[in-house]
Each structure stands twice: as structure tokens, then as C-alpha cells.
Enzyme design. Structure first.
Site, PDB file in Angstrom:
ATOM      1  N   HIS A  42      37.808   6.436  -0.466  1.00 41.02           N
ATOM      2  CA  HIS A  42      38.803   6.632  -0.352  1.00 41.02           C
ATOM      3  C   HIS A  42      39.718   6.791   0.679  1.00 41.02           C
ATOM      4  O   HIS A  42      39.092   7.679   1.331  1.00 41.02           O
ATOM      5  CB  HIS A  42      39.552   7.910  -1.324  1.00 41.02           C
ATOM      6  CG  HIS A  42      38.881   9.004  -0.821  1.00 41.02           C
ATOM      7  ND1 HIS A  42      37.956  10.338  -0.602  1.00 41.02           N
ATOM      8  CD2 HIS A  42      39.440  10.013  -0.403  1.00 41.02           C
ATOM      9  CE1 HIS A  42      37.738  10.966   0.023  1.00 41.02           C
ATOM     10  NE2 HIS A  42      38.677  10.929   0.228  1.00 41.02           N
ATOM     11  N   HIS A 123      41.918   7.707   7.689  1.00 35.70           N
ATOM     12  CA  HIS A 123      40.545   7.332   7.570  1.00 35.70           C
ATOM     13  C   HIS A 123      39.828   7.590   6.150  1.00 35.70           C
ATOM     14  O   HIS A 123      40.019   7.781   5.234  1.00 35.70           O
ATOM     15  CB  HIS A 123      39.556   8.052   8.520  1.00 35.70           C
ATOM     16  CG  HIS A 123      40.046   9.729   7.765  1.00 35.70           C
ATOM     17  ND1 HIS A 123      40.551  10.503   7.585  1.00 35.70           N
ATOM     18  CD2 HIS A 123      38.744  11.054   7.447  1.00 35.70           C
ATOM     19  CE1 HIS A 123      40.692  11.722   7.536  1.00 35.70           C
ATOM     20  NE2 HIS A 123      39.280  11.576   6.818  1.00 35.70           N
TER      21      HIS A 123
END
Ligand code: ATP
Ligand code: MG
Length: 174
Positions: A42, A123
Site C-alpha cells: 500500500h 513510498h
């Protein structure tokens, strides 16, 4: 008794087919460390930390009111931090992503939920406790971001797992 607090965050959920491709690529690099589970891939948009359960309806409401366009996310950098976290990131700022993270931050602030002051860092975590990356690894993954979701981070029998509480579509151009 159920705890009164949940560890919450908003995130983009990696589409399952893309998550499989990314994990196969990561595994082909044979990096040392603790891999992130495929289902856990995710990209965090806003980390809220511990929040009272009673706050969830308000969070669902503010997320539902956001009107943010869908966007394409190109992940083309592999990064290792000093703490051993390895992640994929965009090499260029993605305007749509920054807009979404900022819209969430603004809506949370208006609801009296301040986020930490550190700047948003896009990220997608792949591995923890990795001692070293091989040189010259240039990934290229395209992720059509079409929705975002609210998650509760929980401790399960196999480590941390994320429970999706609700998801919302981003606005389509067509
Ligand atoms: P674990 O900490 O159990 O190894 P995790 O980091 O994936 O697993 P959480 O710590 O619950 O699980 O974090 C959920 C998400 O929020 C992750 O994407 C994490 O990077 C992010 N996150 C956690 N703490 C912060 C923080 N203080 N600021 C910004 N993002 C955070
Ligand atoms: Mg953590």
C-alpha cells in the site's frame, strides 16, 4: 473487551494484480530482509495513529466529501533507508498524489486531527531490515490510482495486517 482505539491510516491500496507483479520482481532480486506480505502492499497518504473508535464515522464522512481526480502513479525508484527499509517511489513528484495527500491533511486538520509535521513521503514498502541493495536496479511500475481507503492496522497471528474500513473512488476524467 475490544480496545476503544484503532491505529488508523489512509492509503492507496495496491491493485492485487500489480502487487503480485511487484512482489515477483522483488523476490527475483533475492534481497535479504523481512519481506512485506503481498496483501499488505500500500502507499500511505496520511497516518493518523491511535484514534478513538467513535471518531471513525466522522473520518468516513470527511473522506466521502473529498473530490480529488484519479491519477497515474509511476514507481521508478528503488530506495533503501539507513534503517533497512526498502521501498518503491516515484522519481518525479506526482501532482495528483500530492493533491490527494494534501486534501486529506486539510480535511483532517479542519476536523481537529493534526498530522505529524514531517513532509509527505510517497513510498511503497517492500522489505525491512535489508542490509544492501544491488547497484543499478531501475524498476518501472505503473499504478492507475482510482480509489483510496481508510485502514486499521492490527496485530494478527502472522504479524501486522491492515483491515480496510471503507474505500472511495477518485474522480474520473471520462
Ligand atoms: P509494523 O510497524 O508492525 O512493522 P507497519 O509499519 O506496516 O508494520 P503501522 O506501523 O501500523 O504498520 O503503519 C501503517 C502505515 O502507516 C505504514 O505505511 C507506515 O509506514 C505508516 N506509518 C506508521 N507510522 C507512521 C508515522 N509516524 N508517520 C507516517 N506514517 C507512518
Ligand atoms: Mg510501523
Amino acid at each position: 473487551m475490544k480496545s476503544d482505539a484503532l491505529r488508523l491510516f489512509f492509503a492507496l491500496d495496491c491493485p492485487p494484480a500489480l502487487a503480485e507483479v511487484i512482489v515477483a520482481w522483488r523476490d527475483s532480486l533475492h534481497l535479504s530482509g523481512r519481506p512485506v506480505a503481498t496483501a499488505n502492499l500500500h502507499l500511505t497518504l496520511a497516518f493518523l495513529g491511535q484514534q478513538p473508535r467513535a471518531r471513525v464515522p466522522e473520518l468516513l464522512g470527511l473522506a466521502a466529501r473529498l473530490q480529488v481526480p484519479a491519477f497515474e502513479l509511476r514507481l521508478d525508484r528503488l530506495v533503501r533507508r539507513r534503517n533497512g527499509l526498502v521501498y518503491l517511489a516515484p522519481s518525479q513528484p506526482i501532482e495528483g498524489l500530492l493533491n490527494l495527500a494534501q486534501a486529506l491533511r486539510d480535511a483532517l486538520l479542519a476536523a481537529g486531527i493534526g498530522l505529524e509535521n514531517r513532509p509527505f513521503l510517497a513510498h511503497l514498502s517492500l522489505l525491512r531490515h535489508c542490509p544492501k541493495l544491488p547497484p543499478d536496479v531501475i524498476p518501472s511500475f505503473d499504478w492507475p490510482a482510482t480509489n483510496f481507503a481508510l485502514y486499521a492496522s492490527e496485530q494478527g497471528p502472522h504479524g501486522t495486517q491492515y483491515r480496510q474500513l471503507q474505500q472511495w473512488p477518485l474522480l474520473r476524467n471520462d
